[in-house]
Design a protein around this motif. Structure first.
Motif, short mmCIF file in Angstrom:
data_model
loop_
_atom_site.label_atom_id
_atom_site.label_comp_id
_atom_site.label_asym_id
_atom_site.label_seq_id
_atom_site.Cartn_x
_atom_site.Cartn_y
_atom_site.Cartn_z
N SER A 128 0.88 -1.17 0.00
CA SER A 128 0.00 0.00 0.00
C SER A 128 0.92 1.22 0.00
O SER A 128 2.08 1.13 0.40
N CYS A 130 1.17 5.93 -0.25
CA CYS A 130 0.64 7.29 -0.40
C CYS A 130 1.73 8.14 -1.03
O CYS A 130 2.91 8.02 -0.66
N TYR A 139 -2.90 7.48 -3.70
CA TYR A 139 -2.79 6.38 -2.75
C TYR A 139 -3.47 5.15 -3.31
O TYR A 139 -4.30 5.22 -4.24
N LEU A 149 -4.98 -0.54 4.07
CA LEU A 149 -5.07 0.92 3.99
C LEU A 149 -6.53 1.28 4.15
O LEU A 149 -7.39 0.86 3.38
N LEU A 160 -6.19 8.78 5.95
CA LEU A 160 -5.76 7.47 5.45
C LEU A 160 -4.84 6.88 6.50
O LEU A 160 -4.01 7.58 7.06
#
Length: 518
Positions: A128, A130, A139, A149, A160
């Motif tokens: 995951s 960002c 993201y 996430l 998040l």
């Protein structure tokens, strides 16, 4: 690793706060906060790859990156057919930065298109991420959601996080396989799907099919050949997940079931003799759990087969209800937004098992592993659930397996990643390796399972043949047991929460259980 992002429409709403404990525990080796106007970007790092710790958020000319996960194979921008592995001395965070920089310098129609193109180059990985620019946040999660996430939007704030930082907010699991773009001004969201090319797994078989591997009676030639190919692909998936910059013990969640025993056997085969393999077997109550008996029996098979290997069966005993209650609020936060009794029971079993504090040969043992091999994804692809037998009878087995694979991110993987990472360890999923999944998706179901045989023989038949070839004979005929039943956490928990097993209902929320007792 841990990710936590807070975005407001007004900079005065953003409070420079400490790093939440649930995020810090996921990444004990490094932590940092990046502030940009109305955005706080927080990241913690568990260092497993590369010859140095790459601190996060990692800033570069195009923005700031938070990365949680592993890259096993990636494609080059120049040649999409060329597959690369990450060298041991390099951090995969460096690889992601490289892919982003290359994509952002190309003539893409938008930054969203460029970021999607970069992440689509990661052909085999669990992640995951960002990525923050001047005006947007990008993201997402990998194709199957193997890293958690969560998303929350309320009161002018967007958040998040790898784990819910508060249970008073409405959090949702972020759908996998897409890159999302959130506008930092008006909080509008759009997205694009990650695009993955189907490629045939590389099979370089080292197995010699001779007298030592005589095909058993009743097994078709095609199933036998498929099992040999599957063994080689799964072995390569396990090998990739043993890679670590530290020569420390490798952990394995070891219920004594077929999936975990095969993974443990493959790890033992691949690891050097002086590296420790820690096998965590959890049992609740009085210790008479089915998983405990199976774990001990299968451990004897492993010792007999892999002589000279340093394998340690860690018996994790949770005998007192108070031990469970003491960790209940912590586990509730980790499984959130899941709130059912079943999810709490599974989460509790996984939390104690992955912590790994138990007994080896009657002496207290403190685990040292940072990597956990786990068998999630085997049942969903190999026909391991009872409902798969019914689906086969109705001619709908492929549809049922596809349904299970497509919803595993929402039902299992986010929850399991949050729980297993709480001890500063990283779960790795060999059965969800891209090569493994593509091979199984392209293999005839008649070569995967044989429901003309009874439970414990016909389900996951292809994997049972592998266990037999590895001399792991006890595991090869064990019937599937869900962790909440095999460990007896459901037995202990339901009696306490509902007053009896008869009154228990797994889909009830844990609050309903307590109210029913009252």
């Amino acid at each position: 690793c841990g990710i936590n992002v807070v975005i407001s429409k007004c900079p005065s709403q953003v409070k420079f706060d400490i790093i939440p404990d649930v995020i810090r525990r996921r990444g004990p080796d490094s932590s940092s906060i990046h502030v940009q106007s109305n955005v706080i970007l927080t990241a913690t790092v568990l260092h497993l790859r590369g010859d140095r710790i790459v601190a996060q958020p990692q800033t570069f000319e195009h923005g700031a990156l938070c990365w949680n996960g592993e890259i096993y194979e990636y494609k080059s921008q120049e040649n999409s057919k060329e597959i690369h592995e990450v060298p041991l001395h390099r951090s995969d965070t460096d690889i992601v930065l490289q892919l982003l920089q290359e994509a952002l310098q190309q003539n893409h129609t938008s930054v969203l298109h460029a970021v999607t193109s970069a992440l689509s180059q990661i052909w085999n990985g669990e992640f995951s991420f960002c990525f923050l620019t001047e005006d947007s946040l990008y993201y997402g999660r990998d194709q199957h959601g193997r890293r958690s996430l969560l998303f929350s939007k309320s009161g002018g704030l967007c958040k998040l996080s790898s784990v819910a930082t508060s249970l008073d907010e409405s959090w949702t699991e972020l759908p996998p396989g897409r890159v999302f773009e959130l506008d930092l001004v008006d909080h509008s969201i759009r997205s694009r799907p990650l695009v993955f090319e189907n490629m045939r797994p590389k099979i370089e078989s080292s197995l010699q099919v001779g007298n030592a591997y005589l095909k058993p009676e009743g097994v078709s030639e095609s199933m036998w050949i498929a099992s040999i190919k599957f063994e080689e692909i799964l072995l390569q998936a396990v090998k990739a997940r043993l890679i670590c910059c530290r020569k420390e013990p490798i952990g394995c969640l070891f219920s004594g079931g077929l999936d975990s025993v095969v993974l443990a056997g493959m790890a033992a085969k691949l690891m050097p003799d002086d590296q420790v393999l820690e096998l965590y077997n959890v049992a609740f109550g009085e210790g008479n759990a089915a998983d405990r008996a199976a774990g001990i029996a299968c451990y004897e098979d492993l010792k007999a087969t892999f002589r000279g290997k340093d394998m340690r069966l860690v018996l994790v005993d949770v005998g007192e209800w108070k031990s469970i209650v003491d960790q209940e609020e912590r586990v509730q936060q980790l499984i959130f937004p899941k709130t059912s009794v079943m999810d709490l029971n599974i989460g509790t079993a996984l939390w104690f098992a992955s912590r790994g504090i138990g007994y080896v040969d009657g002496k207290m043992y403190e685990p040292k592993s940072k990597i956990l091999l786990v068998g999630m994804g085997a049942d969903e692809q190999l026909g391991g659930y009872g409902r798969h037998r019914r689906a086969h009878r109705d001619g709908k087995l492929r549809e049922e397996l596809d349904l299970d694979v497509n919803r595993i991110w929402e039902r299992n993987l986010g929850r399991d990643d949050r729980v297993l990472s709480d001890h500063g360890k990283e779960a790795r999923f060999p059965f969800l390796d891209t090569n493994v999944m593509q091979f199984l998706a392209g293999t005839s179901l008649d070569d995967i399972c044989d429901f003309s045989l009874e439970p414990g023989l016909g389900d996951k038949r292809i994997l049972r043949l592998i266990a037999n070839r590895m001399n792991l004979n006890t595991a090869s005929h064990l019937v599937k047991r869900a962790i909440q039943f095999g460990s007896r956490i459901a037995h202990v928990s339901d009696k306490k929460r509902f007053g009896s097993r008869r009154r228990a209902k797994g889909t009830s929320s844990y609050d309903q259980g307590l109210q029913q007792m009252k």
